[in-house]
Structure formats: structure tokens, C-alpha cells
Design an enzyme around this catalytic site. Sequence first.
Site, PDB file in Angstrom:
ATOM      1  CB  SER A  83     -18.428  87.504 102.250  1.00 53.37           C
ATOM      2  OG  SER A  83     -17.623  86.573 101.543  1.00 53.37           O
ATOM      3  CE  LYS A  84     -18.812  87.024 109.901  1.00 54.42           C
ATOM      4  NZ  LYS A  84     -17.891  87.949 110.553  1.00 54.42           N
TER       5      LYS A  84
END
Length: 452
Positions: free
Chosen positions: A207-208
Amino acid sequence: MNSNVKVRFAPSPTGYLHIGGARTALFNWLFARHNKGIFLLRIEDTDQQRSTEEATQAILDSIKWLGLDWDEGPYFQSQRLSVYKEYAEKLVAQGSAFYDTDAEGRKAIRFKMQEGVTRFDDLIHGPITFDTALIEDFVILKADGFPTYNFACVVDDADMGITHIIRGDDHISNTPKQIALYKAFGFKIPEFAHIPMILGEDGSRLSKRHGATSVTEYRDKGYLPHALVNFLALLGWSPGNDLEILSIQEMIDKFTLKRVNKTSAQFNNTKLDWMTGQYIKNTPVRQLATEVKRFFEKSDITMGEISSEWLTNLVELYHERFKTFQDLLNQTRFFFTDTIEYDQVAVDKFLNKEGIAGLLKEVYSALSLLKDFDKKNLEESLRALTVKIGIGFSKLAQPLRVAITGKSVSAGIFETMELLGKEKTLKRLSCTVNNLSEKSNAVKINAPGGTC
């Protein structure tokens, strides 16, 4: 081409192309090319609230940048609404689906799920079984005329002759619904291969918070597309014999689903940087210089009137030192500005010492006499100076390096000065000397924030 194999990549344009999606596209592309089949691109843009033209273009640009050419498409689901309506009504007519009216009188179409057991042989995971009694009747055509995901992709895959569906294993739970639809229509059921997800370095889903997650971000950071493709190919697939650096043709020749892992792959930025560095080292300097120019022109620096020869020499000088184009930009930024900022640690270690201002004045005087400001003459002049004043060359080189680059680390000092040019080199030396004070042992330069 072998029409016996036809695969598709079908992204939803609700954002940039995620690294996981890029790997799915790559595996489909490699499978098609290995089998001399067809690779089709379909944009699943039925989510009208979240789909955007900008995201669609970003996805297309990313796929092109990676070098994944498609043989058919791109097809857009939003342009096929009449097709989905026709197929949904066929299911209603044969009793496999029914109209479902909500409180506001709007009609959707819902598929009747039959009780029983659905079994399919996944090409990666092996036999998978579902109890369909646990799956409720589900909407296939919404009241606004747009199809749901499971329905649209079955209609499209059947219509477009897809033989193998290679996708992330988060879609395994969708498969029994889709198989039920295939059977209701009497369509031939394609082969399924579900790729395990990509995890971050901490073992959680990528994820980010793990950093860059989209192809666009890696492109903008200056990674080479072939290096990223090579890295993505090895996320869950092994070519055998511990091979790591592969040409595109080698990937095509060796790719089979049998060598795709059943377990999740882990994204490793250090490995990606290493691999990109290997590609940079093995790419001809002139070819790199062309790509560097393109990258630098889009950055925040001002290129000015520099020649192709000068830029090629810069890339040659740093060829072994950078892993991405952004990395190169960060290391060479001082070449492209009239004002450099000093690194405080470097200043304290090499400039804030008694006698440094006088030493740099000597350097300034020696260099100002040079007619030809090239590596050979620069080296002869400065080595002669160290002999004259009786110091080791390193005692001179490091203060000089900090004075003209602002940092304690750079490429070769003579090559750096030659590329920087006589005017900028002398100007920075003069500025540094003016910023130093030899009134006491506590010599200070105007840093942090100090500039020349």
C-alpha cells in the site's frame, strides 16, 4: 498468432496503474507472447462515480511505458451497455434471472444462484471448491443500466474469446459466480489462474505506506522501464537457474504458469534499486544521455544551453554512481544552478577549520592561471600546488570539493571542475573564501542555509 490462446488485461480506471495490476498485465502479456497468442486490453469503466478519463490515460501511458503492446483493444465497457442489457434479458427469458424492483420502483436484474458445489482447477493453486448454497442471488444489471463486475466480465470474456483468465487471487471468490453465469449461458468456461498478491517489505499488503505503489510514480522517479519489468516478472515467478537479469525475449521464452508461485511475493525496494543500477551500468552512455535529457527537462532544474556532448560526459562521469534518473539529478543538481547550498556536516568537517580560507585562495590563484581548463591541466596544477605548500592531496581535495559542490561526495574532482567550467568553479571558490573567517579557530561559513 495462435488463436488457441487469448488473454486479457482489464483494469478499472479509478486511479493510476498499481504495481500489482502492472504485474498482472505483464504475466498476461508474457503468457500470450510465449504461446504466440493474443493479448487484449479492456477498460472496465462501469463505475461511473470513480472512473475518470485521466486515470484511463494514465493506465494506457503506463502500459505503453512498460513496453506491453496489445493486439486488440482497448475496448471500453461503458460503450457496450446495450450488449449487457441484451444478455441479461436472455437470462430473464430463460428463467435464470429475474427483475428485482426496489422501493422507488427502479428495476434491476438479479441472477438466480443454484445450490450445489462448484469446482475448478486453478492453474496455479490447483483444485478449488465452493459451496454455492452460501452465495445469494446477485445483481447482474443495475437499475441505471450498468452491469456489475461479475456479469460484465463474463459477457466480455465469452464475447471476446478469452481462453485463459490470469488475475490476482483476490478474485478467487468471484469465480463461482462467474462459472455459474458461464453455465447459464452455455458458454465455454475458460481456464483460471489466480496470482498471489504482492506484499510490502513488512509482510502486509502493498500500500501507499510502503512508498510508491503506481507505475507512474516509478516512471517519475526515473526508473528504467525494462528494469521495472524485469523486477515485476520475478515477483512470484521464477525462470529457474537463479536467473535475475533477463532480456524481454528471455522472459517470453521462459514464462510458464507452472513456475508461478502459490505464495505471496514480497516487494523489495533495495532489490529494485540494485536491478535498476545493473541496467544503467549495462546501457550505453549515449542512450542513457538521451533518456536523462528527457527526464531532466521535466524536472525542477533549468537545463540552459548545454550540449549533447556535455550531458553525455556528465552521464559517463556518474555512470557507476546512480540507480535512477532522480538519483542522478540529486547528485548533479549543483551543475545546473548558479547557487549551491552547503551540506552542514561537510562544512563542519572540511571547511570550518583554521587555514582553509588561505588554502582555497591558493587554489583559486593556481586555477585562475589556467588557459585550458581540462582534467589534465587541472590535475597537474593542483598536484604541483600540494607539493609547493607541502600537504597531501586529500587535504586540498576535500575542502575544494565542498567549496564547489556543497557536498563531501562527488565524482572525480578534476572531471567535476572540467564539466563545471572555469567561470563557475572560480566563482564558487571565491564565494566560499568570502564566507569563511579566519579570525579564530571557530571558523564559520553561513550554513545551514549558506549558499554560494
